[in-house]
Design an enzyme around this catalytic site. Sequence first.
Site, PDB file in Angstrom:
ATOM      1  N   LYS A 157       0.857  -1.188   0.000  1.00  0.00           N
ATOM      2  CA  LYS A 157       0.000   0.000   0.000  1.00  0.00           C
ATOM      3  C   LYS A 157       0.882   1.223   0.000  1.00  0.00           C
ATOM      4  O   LYS A 157       2.017   1.180   0.502  1.00  0.00           O
ATOM      5  CB  LYS A 157      -0.879   0.026   1.250  1.00  0.00           C
ATOM      6  CG  LYS A 157      -2.131   0.846   1.080  1.00  0.00           C
ATOM      7  CD  LYS A 157      -3.154   0.069   0.271  1.00  0.00           C
ATOM      8  CE  LYS A 157      -4.501   0.716   0.274  1.00  0.00           C
ATOM      9  NZ  LYS A 157      -5.521  -0.292  -0.069  1.00  0.00           N
TER      10      LYS A 157
HETATM   11  N1  GLU Z   1      -7.176  -0.118  -3.187  1.00  0.00           N
HETATM   12  C1  GLU Z   1      -7.948  -1.274  -3.486  1.00  0.00           C
HETATM   13  C2  GLU Z   1      -8.028  -2.203  -2.282  1.00  0.00           C
HETATM   14  O1  GLU Z   1      -7.923  -1.774  -1.160  1.00  0.00           O
HETATM   15  C3  GLU Z   1      -7.488  -1.965  -4.769  1.00  0.00           C
HETATM   16  C4  GLU Z   1      -6.080  -2.484  -4.771  1.00  0.00           C
HETATM   17  C5  GLU Z   1      -5.632  -2.977  -6.137  1.00  0.00           C
HETATM   18  O2  GLU Z   1      -6.447  -3.064  -7.041  1.00  0.00           O
HETATM   19  O3  GLU Z   1      -4.438  -3.262  -6.278  1.00  0.00           O
HETATM   20  O4  GLU Z   1      -8.286  -3.374  -2.416  1.00  0.00           O
END
Ligand code: GLU
Length: 421
Positions: free
Chosen positions: A111
């Site tokens: 993240k």
């Molecule tokens: N931000 C989204 C999540 O929390 C998508 C992450 C992604 O598609 O890599 O799952």
Amino acid sequence: MVVSYTHDVANAYQNALAQYDRAVRKMNLDENIAEYMRWPRREFTVNFPVRRDDGRIEMFTGYRVHHNTVLGPSKGGIRYSTAVTLDEVRALAMWMTWKCALVNLPYGGAKGGVIVEPKGMSQAELERLTRRYTSELIPLISPQMDIPAPDMGTGPQTMAWIMDTYSMTVGYSVPAIVTGKPINIGGSLGRNEATGRGVIICMIEALKRQGLANKPMKIAIQGFGNVGSNAALYAYELGFTVIAVSDVNGGIYNENGLDIPAVLQHYKTNRKLENFPGADNISNEELLVLPCDVLLPSAMENQITERNAGQVKAKMIVEGANGPTTTEADDILNERGVLIIPDILANAGGVIVSYFEWVQDIQSFFWDVEEVYRQLQRILVKAYDNTAAMAEKHKVDMRTAAQMTAIQRVADALNTRGFYP
Ligand code: GLU
């Protein structure tokens, strides 16, 4: 003015670790493996300058955490919010590891985040911020190493700037560097709707298994960003009664149901939900405890806590957000018999279609939207089945079962690969 969903100071990373420890206690894991998986692999902090439109230079702080890369390149969104902290990014990265493992994607978890109020910046300022943050991330990202995506405060345009900055740096176009891009530069059909759609697919699975498949259902949704608004629209299209929605400034409520397409139009025109004709204005605190059948917390972490868990009226909670429920609230809700479909299952639709996007980019072969939705449904229902079977076998709640399923998969892979050197 900075407005937030909650004034609760619960720490998301403490929550993620508490969930992990809870799941591990129910498992028969090698303790070295259990300890290894508890730690983020890499943590990156960068302070960088951005030129504001008036010529001033302002310093910003950003993060990227790679939690675990045992199953493949790390995957996870980038968040722009004033609530970003290193601990928040650590928690979200850890949840990505479990989410990807639970739905059987060949990915680890990551993240990123920048401490910024994106609504307080012009498009040009956001572009400069994104490009500089991306250039600082270059040593950490690639289609084989770590693939960012949208999250709170970012979207397809942010991904386009990241893709362009990376491509300009290496000298050729690399669509597979990010997912959640606009369609015309290699994005996938259905990606934008995927998380919200997945939330509703999981809700329907849960209702079916409770024998409630064709009963009228009243749904309250916290959050009207990508996840909440798409969940609301899909639920509405399927004939469910969406009685309340909210954004960071508050929400609207009509016990007989809201006309979601009209709410979307109202939101687009007024940039707020407030004063929607025929609905009452309510606060986010009120939304969470409304009389309803299903509650979809789809905004952010730590919304359902020991403070309000006792007052939640819904019989089912489907977590569109990451980490909306604290472990203390989990205990209260489980005790009260409220079924919780956990975040790493309920909101996995986004990363599943991100995976499809990455596969399509690598193969330069693009699918139609029916194929995207068919594969999304197949993967989510299978993950739901695996989680329900684990819950049944070990007599645990769905969150613990989802975590156990995911943790076991990463542990097995780690065991096969072995510790280096
Ligand atoms: N931000 C989204 C999540 O929390 C998508 C992450 C992604 O598609 O890599 O799952």
